[in-house]
Enzyme design. Structure first.
Site, PDB file in Angstrom:
ATOM      1  NE  ARG A 124      -3.976   2.560   0.527  1.00  0.00           N
ATOM      2  CZ  ARG A 124      -3.315   3.899   0.591  1.00  0.00           C
ATOM      3  NH1 ARG A 124      -2.510   4.202  -0.653  1.00  0.00           N
ATOM      4  NH2 ARG A 124      -4.815   4.799   0.586  1.00  0.00           N
ATOM      5  CG  HIS A 127      -1.488   6.296   2.143  1.00  0.00           C
ATOM      6  ND1 HIS A 127      -0.580   5.116   1.927  1.00  0.00           N
ATOM      7  CD2 HIS A 127      -2.007   6.407   2.678  1.00  0.00           C
ATOM      8  CE1 HIS A 127      -1.948   4.548   3.502  1.00  0.00           C
ATOM      9  NE2 HIS A 127      -2.365   5.267   3.679  1.00  0.00           N
ATOM     10  CG  HIS A 129      -4.649   9.079   5.397  1.00  0.00           C
ATOM     11  ND1 HIS A 129      -4.647   8.709   6.511  1.00  0.00           N
ATOM     12  CD2 HIS A 129      -4.836   8.189   4.744  1.00  0.00           C
ATOM     13  CE1 HIS A 129      -4.711   6.990   7.108  1.00  0.00           C
ATOM     14  NE2 HIS A 129      -4.152   6.884   5.744  1.00  0.00           N
ATOM     15  CD  GLU A 133      -4.187   3.888   7.893  1.00  0.00           C
ATOM     16  OE1 GLU A 133      -4.309   4.861   7.570  1.00  0.00           O
ATOM     17  OE2 GLU A 133      -3.357   2.880   7.770  1.00  0.00           O
ATOM     18  CG  HIS A 172       0.710   5.622   7.121  1.00  0.00           C
ATOM     19  ND1 HIS A 172       0.026   6.756   7.849  1.00  0.00           N
ATOM     20  CD2 HIS A 172      -0.432   4.705   6.128  1.00  0.00           C
ATOM     21  CE1 HIS A 172      -1.404   7.213   6.891  1.00  0.00           C
ATOM     22  NE2 HIS A 172      -1.342   5.472   6.525  1.00  0.00           N
ATOM     23  CD  GLU A 195      -6.898   3.081   2.191  1.00  0.00           C
ATOM     24  OE1 GLU A 195      -7.385   4.178   3.760  1.00  0.00           O
ATOM     25  OE2 GLU A 195      -4.659   2.679   2.478  1.00  0.00           O
TER      26      GLU A 195
END
Ligand code: MN
Ligand code: MN
Length: 417
Positions: A124, A127, A129, A133, A172, A195
């Protein structure tokens, strides 16, 4: 005068008859309180129960309590059932994800849920946000990397039952490990978070003038000639090096972040261990970094009941891991609605609304209670009733004090059948 007296007497007799009638009605309405009466038990004409219309039987049988609610249910509540089972999967080479945000599940104001699978080596993409999370590992092994706002790096491997927490804005990555990658549930501390819309390192580089990249990183422009022009989001990578190697590679003179960003909930000490099951809790009191999410991991034996309670501090977002559960949510009105939950389903009970959770299957049931809060808190109905003056409780409920004295006085969390 005689006439008046006689009328008075008649009135008195009628009142007596009325008291008897009320008592009789009360006895016959025990467990059946509504006017007009509701529930299958009141459908004397059996046609009132049948459903000749079109239906999907497979789907319909998943919801016995919606098909035939207990007669104690009344009124309606915003839909508090959702599921990952019917959420579209975004599949890419390396893994997939699906989500249930407030756009899909209107009641879910505080939490947005994501279910993700990464293949062994699947990444993944790096990124960050706007929301924090939090995640619970349901399967396999995963490597997480995160950088804090003091430039201290953290790399760790997590397994089934483990948590991670990345504060909002901390960048992360996640990567599935051998032999079979991983699967996990993410909760963002904002029902609107998606997401599918995160700040991706590839997007930023692709949308920055190359000469700025060169100056920013202190290398020639040509170094960036092969960067992806579209984001990767999830992609298949090589299996990472040994954990110690990756940890060494990111080492900083500043050292490690003061508190770990991962926590092993599954192997922590239960806060309560009872005949009917157990409850584990992780909030900021033991998982220090988890400042906006608190969780209870509840396991119940067949027939066991998560006691009638409510949460004074936050809405509850619940995720079904195993088994079959039944929940009645209760709100002022009165309103009471009962729904059924299976693995992969999500429940949501608003702050201060009463509820219980019953294991209605024949296997252990396990689910997460997730709260947007720094701490786990609940108020137990039996604890309240045994810590109010007994005479007052007895008068309120028309139950004798000796019986009230037998109610649990120790917030049992889970009662066995
Ligand atoms: Mn993320
Ligand atoms: Mn609860």
């Amino acid at each position: 005068m005689t006439k008046v007296s006689r009328r008075n007497m008649l009135t008195a007799t009628a009142a007596g008859a009325m008291v008897t009638a009320v008592t009789t009605a009360r006895a016959s309405s025990f467990g059946n309180p509504d006017e007009p009466p509701q529930g299958a038990i009141n459908a004397k004409n059996r046609q009132s129960l049948t459903d000749p219309g079109p239906q999907d039987r497979v789907l319909a049988t998943q919801f016995p309590s919606a098909q035939s609610p207990p007669p104690t249910d009344v009124g309606d509540l915003p839909q508090f059932w959702a599921s990952f089972n019917n959420a579209p999967r975004r599949i890419q080479n390396g893994g997939w994800a699906r989500q249930v945000t407030q756009a899909d599940f209107a009641i879910s104001e505080t939490i947005s849920g994501v279910n993700m699978r990464l293949a062994a080596g699947g990444i993944r993409e790096l990124h960050w946000h706007l929301a924090a999370e939090w995640a619970y590992m349901t399967y396999g092994k995963c490597r997480v990397t995160v950088l804090d706002d003091k430039g201290r790096a953290y790399v760790s491997d997590v397994k089934e039952g483990d948590l991670w927490y990345f504060p909002a804005g901390f960048p992360h990555s996640l990567q599935g490990l051998a032999p079979d990658g991983c699967e996990f549930i993410i909760c963002f501390d904002d029902g609107k978070a998606s997401e599918f819309n995160t700040t991706l390192v590839t997007d930023w580089l692709a949308h920055t003038p190359p000469e700025i990249l060169a100056e920013n990183f202190g290398v020639p422009v040509g170094a960036f000639s092969k960067i992806p022009l579209h984001n990767l989001w999830i992609f298949q990578g090589k299996l990472p090096a040994a954990l110690a190697t990756d940890q060494k590679a990111v080492e900083e003179p500043g050292g490690l972040p003061p508190s770990p960003f991962t926590f092993s909930l599954g192997s922590s000490e239960p806060v309560r261990q009872m005949k009917g099951g157990e409850v584990m809790v992780a909030d900021s009191s033991i998982f220090t970094v988890s400042k906006t999410i608190a969780v209870g991991l509840v396991t119940q034996r067949p027939g066991a009941l998560r006691e009638m309670h409510w949460h004074p501090n936050a809405d509850e977002w619940a995720y079904w891991i195993k088994g079959k559960g039944r929940v009645t949510a209760f709100e002022t009105g009165p309103k009471a609605v009962t729904l059924d939950f299976n693995p992969g389903d999500i429940g949501y009970v608003k702050r201060n609304n009463g509820h219980y959770v019953k294991n209605v299957g024949d296997t252990d049931m396990q689910y997460l209670e997730v709260f947007r809060s720094s701490y786990y808190a609940d108020v137990s109905l039996s604890d309240w009733l045994t810590h109010s003056p007994p005479e007052m409780v007895a008068q309120t409920l028309n139950i004798d004090e000796a019986t009230i004295a037998k109610f649990p006085k120790d917030r049992p969390l889970v009662m066995s059948e």
